[in-house]
Design a protein around this motif. Structure first.
Motif, mmCIF file in Angstrom:
data_model
loop_
_atom_site.group_PDB
_atom_site.id
_atom_site.type_symbol
_atom_site.label_atom_id
_atom_site.label_comp_id
_atom_site.label_asym_id
_atom_site.label_seq_id
_atom_site.Cartn_x
_atom_site.Cartn_y
_atom_site.Cartn_z
ATOM 1 N N UNK A 1 0.830 -1.207 0.000
ATOM 2 C CA UNK A 1 0.000 0.000 0.000
ATOM 3 C C UNK A 1 0.866 1.260 0.000
ATOM 4 N N UNK A 2 1.923 1.243 0.798
ATOM 5 C CA UNK A 2 2.826 2.395 0.857
ATOM 6 C C UNK A 2 3.495 2.624 -0.497
ATOM 7 N N UNK A 3 3.899 1.557 -1.132
ATOM 8 C CA UNK A 3 4.518 1.690 -2.454
ATOM 9 C C UNK A 3 3.515 2.184 -3.486
ATOM 10 N N UNK A 4 2.238 1.820 -3.308
ATOM 11 C CA UNK A 4 1.202 2.343 -4.200
ATOM 12 C C UNK A 4 1.051 3.842 -4.066
ATOM 13 N N UNK A 5 1.095 4.338 -2.822
ATOM 14 C CA UNK A 5 1.038 5.787 -2.604
ATOM 15 C C UNK A 5 2.266 6.448 -3.225
#
Length: 303
Positions: free
Chosen positions: A145-149
């Protein structure tokens, strides 16, 4: 940035990036991977925006500062900070040496669904000792999720950026909410003991006549006695009983009334007085609403 009493007060997301050696891709949101070179030489740190910390198990400090116990997963821990909430890992170790940091300013949320739903993520009011502890699978999902942001942050800012970024953040927070509910389950023995402690606390409060003036025990009082933050206490009570504190206390009071009716040769009037009801009439009304019987009929009905 302002330093007060050894606390580093970081006012903006850009200041956060500068402090931690990261590039500012958006003025209101940032994802920073902590790599061991990002510690802050202060007694603590405070952000004027929302901050989510993922503390990797390789940091070596998350067990000590984040309330991890033998019944918790240990791949990573997560701490959630509302604006202006001070944080430090330990007295000489302010930020994680390994992990991730997500920072987002409240202004980013204006006009988005997250602006209306952020209040549902009550873990932003938890203490660091009530951190979320992740399994390997959960940790990998959060990092995804963090990498998606971060991927969206590397896209040039346009009219869609705010909506897409906040949806990614909302997805991350939804996973955290799911994992906290899972943690309530994996901590069942510990939490059952806390609920038993609460039961005794409330019963003692009632039987000591402290409700005679209609003064119910507060969440602040209960949380303090249980060694919990107020919001964690409220969420724990809701998860295990499905009740808010006032309703929980009232049900406890009716339970005590049932025991008195069955085991003691007390009049209805005396029971009402001992349990702190302002009048017999109010006692009768509440008792019937919750049991279907008037107090004087309850004992007969149970025999």
């Amino acid at each position: 940035m302002i330093k007060t009493d050894g606390i580093l007060d970081i006012k903006t997301v850009h200041q956060c990036n500068c402090c931690l050696g990261s590039k500012t891709l958006h003025p209101q949101v940032s994802v920073i991977e902590l790599d061991g070179n990002t510690d802050v030489a202060q007694n603590g740190i405070k952000f004027d925006f929302y901050t989510v910390l993922l503390i990797d198990r390789y940091d070596g400090m998350h067990c000590k500062c984040c309330g991890m116990r033998h019944y918790d997963y240990s791949e990573a821990s997560m701490v959630f900070l509302s604006p202006e909430k001070a944080f430090d890992m330990t007295h000489d170790h302010v930020l994680p040496s390994k992990g991730w940091l997500l920072a987002f300013h409240p202004d980013l949320l204006y006009g988005t669904t997250l602006n209306h739903t952020l209040c549902n993520y009550t873990f932003f009011a938890y203490s660091k000792e009530e951190a979320l502890h992740l399994s390997l699978r959960e940790k990998n999902k959060i990092i995804c999720c963090l990498k998606g942001i971060d991927e969206e942050l590397h896209h040039p800012i346009d009219g869609h950026s705010r909506i897409i970024i906040t949806r990614h953040i909302e997805l991350l927070l939804d996973y955290c909410k799911r994992y906290y509910e899972r943690q309530f389950i994996t901590r069942e023995d510990k939490n059952s003991a806390l609920m038993a402690q609460l039961s005794h606390l409330v019963e003692d409060y009632i039987l000591q006549g402290k409700m005679a003036d209609g003064v119910f025990p507060t969440s602040e009082m209960c949380a303090l006695n249980l060694g919990l933050s107020v919001q964690y206490f409220k969420d724990l009570l809701q998860f295990y009983s499905g009740k808010a504190l006032r309703e929980y206390v009232e049900l406890k009071r009716i339970g005590l009334a049932k025991n008195m009716l069955m085991k003691c040769d007390y009049s209805v009037s005396r029971i009402a007085t001992e349990l702190g009801y302002p009048s017999v009439r109010q006692f009768n009304m509440l008792f019937k609403r919750l049991t279907g019987f008037l107090p004087q009929d309850y004992k007969v009905a149970q025999n």
